[in-house]
Design a protein around this motif. Sequence first.
Motif: not given
Length: 156
Positions: A26-30, A60-72, A10-13, A32-39
């Motif tokens: 628009a800047d959401a990280a999928p 978060t937003r699911p799907g092929a164009s999904g991902g996560a972004w910060l709210l704070r 969680a902290a790494h992500s 798979a990208v987060l997982a590659a960074s952790v790894p």
Amino acid sequence: MSDSQRFPVAAHSLAYLAHKGAYSPADAAPSAVLAASVPTNPVVVRRVTALLAKAGLIATRPGASGGAWLLRRPEDISLDEVLKAVNGCAHIGSPPAGAKGCPVSEHIPRQVAKALTAADRAAGEALAKITIADLLAENPPSLAAFAPHSSCPVAA
């Protein structure tokens, strides 16, 4: 996923999202990208990001164009909030149930449980002084007095 894995992931992500400037869909990280960074596995990341979203730290937003972004902003997210978000604790073990009829065995688990509560409280107080922004900084004051924990692998 083990309890001990959720907090570091969680902290790494969160730090990764801050580093990449992911503050909108628009800047959401999928995952798979987060997982590659952790790894780690993207499934692990999705489980953790679901907990972070439930806590209101990310969206978060699911799907092929999904991902996560910060709210704070990263300087407004303390590590104790992250620990709570992933239902974590300073898990240093748990007392065994104890044997019926043994005065020591019936007493010690309760006392050890209290000691674990004290350790958990101390960890929370320490983590409250550290933010996601601190994790990204070269030598923030909140971490300047500490060396990496001896049991943690450190990148060269």
